[in-house]
Structure formats: structure tokens, C-alpha cells
Motif scaffolding. Structure first.
Motif, PDB file in Angstrom:
ATOM      1  N   ALA A  45      26.101 -25.963 161.007  1.00  0.00           N
ATOM      2  CA  ALA A  45      25.878 -26.615 159.704  1.00  0.00           C
ATOM      3  C   ALA A  45      25.703 -28.117 159.873  1.00  0.00           C
ATOM      4  CB  ALA A  45      27.046 -26.311 158.771  1.00  0.00           C
ATOM      5  N   ALA A  46      26.514 -28.708 160.742  1.00  0.00           N
ATOM      6  CA  ALA A  46      26.423 -30.159 160.969  1.00  0.00           C
ATOM      7  C   ALA A  46      25.099 -30.515 161.641  1.00  0.00           C
ATOM      8  CB  ALA A  46      27.601 -30.626 161.818  1.00  0.00           C
ATOM      9  N   VAL A  47      24.647 -29.663 162.550  1.00  0.00           N
ATOM     10  CA  VAL A  47      23.368 -29.910 163.228  1.00  0.00           C
ATOM     11  C   VAL A  47      22.217 -29.781 162.222  1.00  0.00           C
ATOM     12  CG1 VAL A  47      21.759 -28.971 164.940  1.00  0.00           C
ATOM     13  CG2 VAL A  47      24.157 -29.307 165.545  1.00  0.00           C
ATOM     14  N   ARG A  48      22.299 -28.771 161.326  1.00  0.00           N
ATOM     15  CA  ARG A  48      21.240 -28.619 160.321  1.00  0.00           C
ATOM     16  C   ARG A  48      21.187 -29.858 159.415  1.00  0.00           C
ATOM     17  NH1 ARG A  48      19.726 -23.813 160.031  1.00  0.00           N
ATOM     18  NH2 ARG A  48      21.795 -22.894 160.040  1.00  0.00           N
ATOM     19  N   ALA A  49      22.340 -30.363 159.043  1.00  0.00           N
ATOM     20  CA  ALA A  49      22.377 -31.582 158.222  1.00  0.00           C
ATOM     21  C   ALA A  49      21.803 -32.773 159.007  1.00  0.00           C
ATOM     22  CB  ALA A  49      23.815 -31.869 157.783  1.00  0.00           C
ATOM     23  N   ALA A  50      22.019 -32.767 160.329  1.00  0.00           N
ATOM     24  CA  ALA A  50      21.517 -33.867 161.169  1.00  0.00           C
ATOM     25  C   ALA A  50      19.986 -33.865 161.245  1.00  0.00           C
ATOM     26  CB  ALA A  50      22.118 -33.768 162.576  1.00  0.00           C
ATOM     27  N   ILE A  51      19.362 -32.689 161.053  1.00  0.00           N
ATOM     28  CA  ILE A  51      17.885 -32.642 161.023  1.00  0.00           C
ATOM     29  C   ILE A  51      17.390 -33.484 159.839  1.00  0.00           C
ATOM     30  CG2 ILE A  51      15.837 -31.163 160.775  1.00  0.00           C
ATOM     31  CD1 ILE A  51      17.608 -28.806 161.809  1.00  0.00           C
ATOM     32  N   ASP A  52      17.957 -33.222 158.669  1.00  0.00           N
ATOM     33  CA  ASP A  52      17.566 -33.970 157.464  1.00  0.00           C
ATOM     34  C   ASP A  52      17.863 -35.454 157.619  1.00  0.00           C
ATOM     35  OD1 ASP A  52      16.605 -31.802 156.111  1.00  0.00           O
ATOM     36  OD2 ASP A  52      18.470 -31.399 155.017  1.00  0.00           O
ATOM     37  N   GLU A  53      19.027 -35.742 158.165  1.00  0.00           N
ATOM     38  CA  GLU A  53      19.445 -37.140 158.305  1.00  0.00           C
ATOM     39  C   GLU A  53      18.507 -37.884 159.272  1.00  0.00           C
ATOM     40  OE1 GLU A  53      21.458 -38.665 156.517  1.00  0.00           O
ATOM     41  OE2 GLU A  53      22.075 -40.457 157.609  1.00  0.00           O
ATOM     42  N   ASN A  89      15.377 -37.163 159.877  1.00  0.00           N
ATOM     43  CA  ASN A  89      14.109 -37.367 159.157  1.00  0.00           C
ATOM     44  C   ASN A  89      14.222 -38.536 158.191  1.00  0.00           C
ATOM     45  OD1 ASN A  89      12.123 -35.546 160.105  1.00  0.00           O
ATOM     46  ND2 ASN A  89      13.158 -33.845 159.109  1.00  0.00           N
ATOM     47  N   ARG A  90      15.348 -38.604 157.489  1.00  0.00           N
ATOM     48  CA  ARG A  90      15.576 -39.706 156.534  1.00  0.00           C
ATOM     49  C   ARG A  90      15.538 -41.056 157.252  1.00  0.00           C
ATOM     50  NH1 ARG A  90      19.242 -43.005 154.666  1.00  0.00           N
ATOM     51  NH2 ARG A  90      20.859 -42.355 156.114  1.00  0.00           N
ATOM     52  N   LEU A  91      16.011 -41.049 158.512  1.00  0.00           N
ATOM     53  CA  LEU A  91      16.033 -42.291 159.290  1.00  0.00           C
ATOM     54  C   LEU A  91      14.687 -42.546 159.984  1.00  0.00           C
ATOM     55  CD1 LEU A  91      19.624 -41.866 160.770  1.00  0.00           C
ATOM     56  CD2 LEU A  91      18.902 -43.656 159.170  1.00  0.00           C
ATOM     57  N   GLY A  92      13.719 -41.660 159.738  1.00  0.00           N
ATOM     58  CA  GLY A  92      12.373 -41.877 160.264  1.00  0.00           C
ATOM     59  C   GLY A  92      12.211 -41.533 161.731  1.00  0.00           C
ATOM     60  N   ASP A  93      13.132 -40.716 162.276  1.00  0.00           N
ATOM     61  CA  ASP A  93      13.050 -40.355 163.690  1.00  0.00           C
ATOM     62  C   ASP A  93      12.785 -38.858 163.827  1.00  0.00           C
ATOM     63  OD1 ASP A  93      13.294 -39.864 166.358  1.00  0.00           O
ATOM     64  OD2 ASP A  93      15.256 -40.804 166.605  1.00  0.00           O
ATOM     65  N   MET A  94      11.500 -38.513 163.815  1.00  0.00           N
ATOM     66  CA  MET A  94      11.104 -37.103 163.883  1.00  0.00           C
ATOM     67  C   MET A  94      11.438 -36.484 165.239  1.00  0.00           C
ATOM     68  SD  MET A  94       9.652 -37.967 161.036  1.00  0.00           S
ATOM     69  CE  MET A  94       8.077 -38.799 161.051  1.00  0.00           C
ATOM     70  N   SER A  95      11.488 -37.290 166.287  1.00  0.00           N
ATOM     71  CA  SER A  95      11.815 -36.745 167.615  1.00  0.00           C
ATOM     72  C   SER A  95      13.259 -36.260 167.657  1.00  0.00           C
ATOM     73  CB  SER A  95      11.587 -37.811 168.687  1.00  0.00           C
ATOM     74  OG  SER A  95      10.227 -38.157 168.720  1.00  0.00           O
ATOM     75  N   THR A  96      14.168 -37.048 167.077  1.00  0.00           N
ATOM     76  CA  THR A  96      15.568 -36.616 167.012  1.00  0.00           C
ATOM     77  C   THR A  96      15.708 -35.422 166.069  1.00  0.00           C
ATOM     78  OG1 THR A  96      16.421 -38.794 167.595  1.00  0.00           O
ATOM     79  CG2 THR A  96      17.917 -37.345 166.409  1.00  0.00           C
ATOM     80  N   ALA A  97      14.938 -35.416 164.979  1.00  0.00           N
ATOM     81  CA  ALA A  97      14.957 -34.265 164.064  1.00  0.00           C
ATOM     82  C   ALA A  97      14.512 -33.009 164.810  1.00  0.00           C
ATOM     83  CB  ALA A  97      14.051 -34.523 162.865  1.00  0.00           C
TER      84      ALA A  97
END
Ligand SMILES: [Fe+2]
Length: 166
Positions: free
Chosen positions: A125-133, A135-143
């Protein structure tokens, strides 16, 4: 005791501002702590599980631990690629992990599977939330990195939960 080296930012030519990189690194280090914590908890299950499903669960837990090890390496190296410091010592992990301590009374296969399932579900769940976060921070590679780990975590949840049916 100094447990975080996040303030030290190294130069990089990556075109993400330092302010953004600091936020992304904090997110990555948070999930690094969870992942390393769960890897050791899964090894603990691998070593200590007993019962009629011993061999099969002993091997499954080792495979999950290996995937968590690989995930932690990917996360840690994204931290350093972004100019940060990966917080990877046992003491850092113990302080930073969001997971509950393992069920130290677990003995049977079902007890270990339940203990691992609840903790892996929290990590997933935390990792799924980190995908959105990310993206919000503008880092698609980390997403993308978190998306890959999320997919693997969901699959391992399936492997674990299939033992609890029936
Ligand atoms: Fe082993």
C-alpha cells in the motif's frame, strides 16, 4: 547518534531541482527502510517456519526475501543517482521502518504466512501511494521504479494469501 544523512546532497546533472530531489529521496528512503525491514522479517520466517508445509514455505519465503533484496537495491541506487545518501544500516532501518515488528511467536506455516501477509500488504500500500507521490513530484522514473515493485509485491501477496484459502 546521527541516523540520517539526507541533508548532504551531491551534485548531479539530472534535470530535477534539488528541492524536488530532496523530497523524492525522503520518499525513497522511507520505502527503503520498509523493504529492508521486511526482507529480514521474511528471512526470519524462512529460518523458523515449521510444519507439514515446511519445505515449500521455506523456499517461498526465501524467494520473496530475494525479491525484497533486489527491490531495496533498486530503491537505494535511485537515492544515490539523485544525489542523496541511502539510509541502509540496521539501526537506520529500525528507526525509520513503518512496519510492525514481526510476530515473534509465529511457528506454524499459517502463522508465518499471516504475519508476512499483513506486513507485505502494508508495504504494498505504501509503495502504491509512492507511485502517485513520485508522479506529483514530477519524477516519472521513480514512479516507474515504484510501479515495478508494486506489481511484484501484489504478486507475492497472491502467493502468500493462496495458502490461507480453505
Ligand atoms: Fe536459507
Amino acid at each position: 547518534m546521527l541516523i540520517e544523512a539526507e541533508a548532504t546532497m551531491f551534485k548531479t546533472s539530472i534535470d530535477i531541482s534539488e528541492k524536488r530531489r530532496v523530497e523524492i529521496i525522503a520518499l525513497l528512503n522511507a520505502r527503503l527502510a520498509d523493504t529492508l525491514d521486511l526482507k529480514l522479517q521474511t528471512k526470519h520466517a524462512h529460518w523458523n517456519v515449521k510444519g507439514p508445509q515446511f519445505q515449500q514455505l521455506h523456499e517461498l519465503f526465501d524467494q520473496i526475501a530475494a525479491r525484497l533484496e533486489a527491490a531495496s537495491d533498486t530503491i537505494a541506487e535511485r537515492v544515490t543517482a539523485l544525489g542523496g545518501t541511502a539510509n541502509g544500516t540496521t539501526r537506520q532501518v529500525a528507526v525509520a521502518s513503518n512496519l510492525a515488528e514481526y510476530d515473534l511467536l509465529a511457528v506454524s506455516g499459517a502463522e508465518h504466512v499471516k504475519a508476512l501477509t499483513s506486513r507485505l500488504a502494508k508495504l504494498a500500500a505504501a509503495v502504491r501511494a509512492a507511485i502517485d507521490e513520485s508522479n506529483r513530484l514530477g519524477d516519472m522514473s521513480t514512479a516507474d521504479l515504484f510501479t515495478e515493485i508494486s506489481r511484484a509485491a501484489d504478486k507475492d501477496l497472491w502467493f502468500l494469501e493462496s495458502h490461507l484459502v480453505g
